[in-house]
Design an enzyme around this catalytic site. Sequence first.
Site, PDB file in Angstrom:
ATOM      1  CB  SER A 248     -60.531  44.587 116.391  1.00 28.96           C
ATOM      2  OG  SER A 248     -60.873  45.823 116.952  1.00 28.96           O
TER       3      SER A 248
ATOM      4  CE1 TYR B 196     -63.641  45.460 111.659  1.00 28.68           C
ATOM      5  CE2 TYR B 196     -64.050  46.774 113.628  1.00 28.68           C
ATOM      6  CZ  TYR B 196     -63.184  46.067 112.823  1.00 28.68           C
ATOM      7  OH  TYR B 196     -61.874  45.947 113.189  1.00 28.68           O
TER       8      TYR B 196
ATOM      9  CE  LYS C 214     -61.713  42.268 112.050  1.00 31.14           C
ATOM     10  NZ  LYS C 214     -60.923  41.555 111.049  1.00 31.14           N
TER      11      LYS C 214
HETATM   12  N1  UFG Z   1     -62.386  60.718 117.107  1.00 28.18           N
HETATM   13  C1  UFG Z   1     -62.670  62.074 117.036  1.00 28.18           C
HETATM   14  N2  UFG Z   1     -62.832  62.624 115.802  1.00 28.18           N
HETATM   15  C2  UFG Z   1     -62.742  61.906 114.643  1.00 28.18           C
HETATM   16  C3  UFG Z   1     -62.460  60.527 114.722  1.00 28.18           C
HETATM   17  C4  UFG Z   1     -62.304  59.969 115.972  1.00 28.18           C
HETATM   18  O1  UFG Z   1     -62.739  62.748 118.061  1.00 28.18           O
HETATM   19  O2  UFG Z   1     -62.930  62.489 113.569  1.00 28.18           O
HETATM   20  C5  UFG Z   1     -62.126  60.114 118.424  1.00 28.18           C
HETATM   21  C6  UFG Z   1     -63.064  58.983 118.788  1.00 28.18           C
HETATM   22  O3  UFG Z   1     -64.215  59.466 119.426  1.00 28.18           O
HETATM   23  C7  UFG Z   1     -62.149  58.143 119.695  1.00 28.18           C
HETATM   24  C8  UFG Z   1     -60.754  58.346 119.111  1.00 28.18           C
HETATM   25  O4  UFG Z   1     -60.832  59.568 118.366  1.00 28.18           O
HETATM   26  O5  UFG Z   1     -62.160  58.670 121.007  1.00 28.18           O
HETATM   27  C9  UFG Z   1     -60.286  57.232 118.179  1.00 28.18           C
HETATM   28  O6  UFG Z   1     -61.285  57.018 117.189  1.00 28.18           O
HETATM   29  P1  UFG Z   1     -60.986  56.143 115.878  1.00 28.18           P
HETATM   30  O7  UFG Z   1     -62.215  56.206 115.024  1.00 28.18           O
HETATM   31  O8  UFG Z   1     -59.711  56.542 115.266  1.00 28.18           O
HETATM   32  O9  UFG Z   1     -60.770  54.679 116.464  1.00 28.18           O
HETATM   33  P2  UFG Z   1     -61.729  53.783 117.393  1.00 28.18           P
HETATM   34  O10 UFG Z   1     -61.054  53.661 118.711  1.00 28.18           O
HETATM   35  O11 UFG Z   1     -63.118  54.251 117.391  1.00 28.18           O
HETATM   36  O12 UFG Z   1     -61.733  52.423 116.583  1.00 28.18           O
HETATM   37  C10 UFG Z   1     -60.543  51.790 116.179  1.00 28.18           C
HETATM   38  C11 UFG Z   1     -60.779  51.098 114.848  1.00 28.18           C
HETATM   39  C12 UFG Z   1     -61.719  49.956 115.011  1.00 28.18           C
HETATM   40  C13 UFG Z   1     -61.294  49.070 116.114  1.00 28.18           C
HETATM   41  C14 UFG Z   1     -61.046  49.829 117.380  1.00 28.18           C
HETATM   42  C15 UFG Z   1     -60.455  48.916 118.395  1.00 28.18           C
HETATM   43  O13 UFG Z   1     -61.320  52.001 113.906  1.00 28.18           O
HETATM   44  O14 UFG Z   1     -61.703  49.214 113.823  1.00 28.18           O
HETATM   45  O15 UFG Z   1     -60.146  50.898 117.137  1.00 28.18           O
HETATM   46  O16 UFG Z   1     -60.292  49.511 119.611  1.00 28.18           O
HETATM   47  F1  UFG Z   1     -62.247  48.152 116.333  1.00 28.18           F
END
Ligand code: UFG
Length: 338
Positions: A124, A149, A153
């Site tokens: 990841s 998590y 990784k």
């Molecule tokens: N976000 C919101 N509201 C939500 C969910 C997310 O605004 O309800 C925002 C987050 O703050 C972030 C973006 O949307 O800016 C993406 O968030 P995600 O939770 O969809 O994804 P992440 O980038 O946090 O994490 C994902 C995977 C992880 C992985 C990571 C790698 O969930 O497993 O990408 O970059 F490690």
Amino acid sequence: MKILVTGGTGYIGSHTCIELINNGYEVIIIDNFYNSNIEVLNRIKKITNKTITFYQTDLLNKESIEKIFYQHNINAVIHFAGYKAVGESVHKPLEYYHNNITGTLNLCDVMRKNDVKNLIFSSSATVYGDAAQIPITEKCPKGTATNPYGWTKWMLEQMLTDLCTADPDWNIILLRYFNPIGAHKSGLIGEDPNGIPNNLLPYIAQVAIGKLKSVGVFGNDYNTPDGTGIRDYIHVLDLAVGHVKAIKKLLDQPGITAYNLGTGRGYSVLQVIAAFENACGHKIPYNIQPRRTGDVAVCYANCDKAKVELNWEAQFGIDEMCADSWNWQVKNPNGYTL
Ligand code: UFG
């Protein structure tokens, strides 16, 4: 050629199995359905017209894995199985370290005993932490993970690197995924999170279909054009193709190497909501909330290495990713639960 796919009924695993089958590989899936559903097997059969060899088991049950290797002449392993919920990992560190690390060590030990030393590991972008440079290349040093998590990784990448140093017969590819979204074009398989989704896309999709009220946008005061977080969203079908290309590469490239799998383009939360509105044809309510702990402002990939060495490049853009996520959501409002 026989490929063992751990976690093959999960979101990325199931799409990859279809791509493998379509490319003539024989697939054996093992999964414990911790975060997936037996119905996925029927859907894969429907899409490919092939019945997959399947074992319901757990990598923590080493004996059962040994039996599978004894029964089949496996050539390579794609290892998806693992816990993956960032927030949950903060509350259950022991479970995460035990499951992800012990499970992988068991798998590698059984592989070694059976002289199967070809492995693709689901990693990841989280291993980069708050990356020193954007876009992120594979030369970018690994950073500090922000949750257990992410550390699993990070640590597993290190363990696999040490394994390759100790025994040059291993061929290992680490695939560092950015933000997988989208679904199979048929709408038969897609992402089916347990409970309230943690990730942005499934959350938006459930608001769009009326199961949830409003998307909470985690922070609008980041140093980005609209103040919301920027990520590199990648279609799960592109990821699936990336795995097949990696399998081909694995066999002619000794040692260990990592590839970023992303599109090389970043979209903000508000841009993703707008793209999803286009896909579903109506407005999606959202509200601004405080930043989420552990989030970085901007994260997107440079994918030149995968392009040059794997001959892989993402084909789908954000509009198609949202359209396919919506198609899956509409056809399966309750996921795989019938
Ligand atoms: N976000 C919101 N509201 C939500 C969910 C997310 O605004 O309800 C925002 C987050 O703050 C972030 C973006 O949307 O800016 C993406 O968030 P995600 O939770 O969809 O994804 P992440 O980038 O946090 O994490 C994902 C995977 C992880 C992985 C990571 C790698 O969930 O497993 O990408 O970059 F490690």
